[in-house]
Write an enzyme that holds these catalytic residues in place. Structure first.
Site: not given
Length: 188
Positions: A84-85, A79, A131, A65, A87
Site C-alpha cells: 500500500d503506497t 493493484r 482490479r 500501487d 494516497e
C-alpha cells in the site's frame, strides 16, 4: 464337483456408489483449472522466479500501487499485491506524505523499462473492485519490492494464498524501517 470360490464378493450398495461418485467429482473439481484464473501449480523454489509472467504495456498511471495495463487486448486496472503506497487523491485525506513520490517512482520504473510483466499468485485474481491483483516486474525487478525497500510502500493486505512473496517484502520493509526511509522517517 465344482470348486467353490472362497473369496467373498463385496456388493456395492447405493450409498457406497454415491459416496464414490462424490469423491470422484469433488477431486476433479479441485484439480480443474479455470481459464482466466491464476495457475494453481506451486512456484519454482529457490530463486523466487515464477513459471508464468505475462507481458503487459502501460495504458495509464493511477498512483504508486495501481496501474492500468494493456492485458489481453484491453485496458485493465491492476493493484500491486501486498503493498500500500500513500494516497495521491484520497477523498478524505487528500494527498498523503510520500504519495506523489511513490506514484512518481512507479512511473519512472515502468517508463524506463524495456519489458513489463505481471505475475498472478495462487489466490483470487481480482479484488472486490475488479482490479487484477499482481506482482509487477520492470526488466525482471519486482516493483512491489522496490517500493517497499525504498520506504514508499508498506506491506499490508497479506491474504493467503496470495502471499507467495511475503517473506521477500517483509524483509525489504524491515530494511527500510531500520534506515528510516520514506514513510518510516515520519514515524520517528
Amino acid at each position: 464337483m465344482k470348486k467353490q470360490n472362497t473369496r467373498k464378493k463385496k456388493k456395492l450398495t447405493i450409498p457406497s456408489i454415491i459416496l464414490l461418485l462424490i469423491v470422484i467429482v469433488a477431486s476433479s473439481l479441485v484439480m480443474e483449472e479455470k481459464p482466466g484464473e491464476p495457475r494453481s501449480e506451486p512456484e519454482i523454489s529457490g530463486n523466487d522466479q515464477p513459471a508464468d509472467r505475462i507481458l503487459v504495456t502501460v495504458d495509464e498511471f493511477i498512483d504508486g500501487d495501481t496501474t492500468r495495463f494493456n492485458y489481453e487486448g484491453s485496458s485493465e486496472s491492476f493493484r500491486y499485491l501486498m503493498i500500500d503506497t500513500p494516497e495521491t487523491k484520497h477523498s478524505r485525506h487528500g494527498e498523503e506524505p510520500f504519495g506523489s513520490e511513490a506514484a512518481e517512482r512507479t512511473r519512472e520504473l515502468l517508463q524506463d523499462a524495456e519489458k513489463i510483466e505481471v505475475e498472478f499468485d495462487a489466490g483470487p485474481a481480482q479484488d472486490d473492485y475488479g482490479r487484477y491483483l499482481v506482482y509487477v516486474y520492470a526488466d525482471g525487478e519486482m516493483i512491489n519490492e522496490i517500493l517497499v525497500r525504498e520506504g514508499l510502500a508498506e506491506v499490508t493486505y497479506v491474504n493467503p494464498p496470495n502471499d507467495t512473496h511475503a517473506d521477500l517484502l517483509y524483509e525489504a520493509q524491515e530494511r527500510a524501517q531500520s534506515e528510516d526511509l520514506g514513510i518510516w522517517s515520519e514515524t520517528n
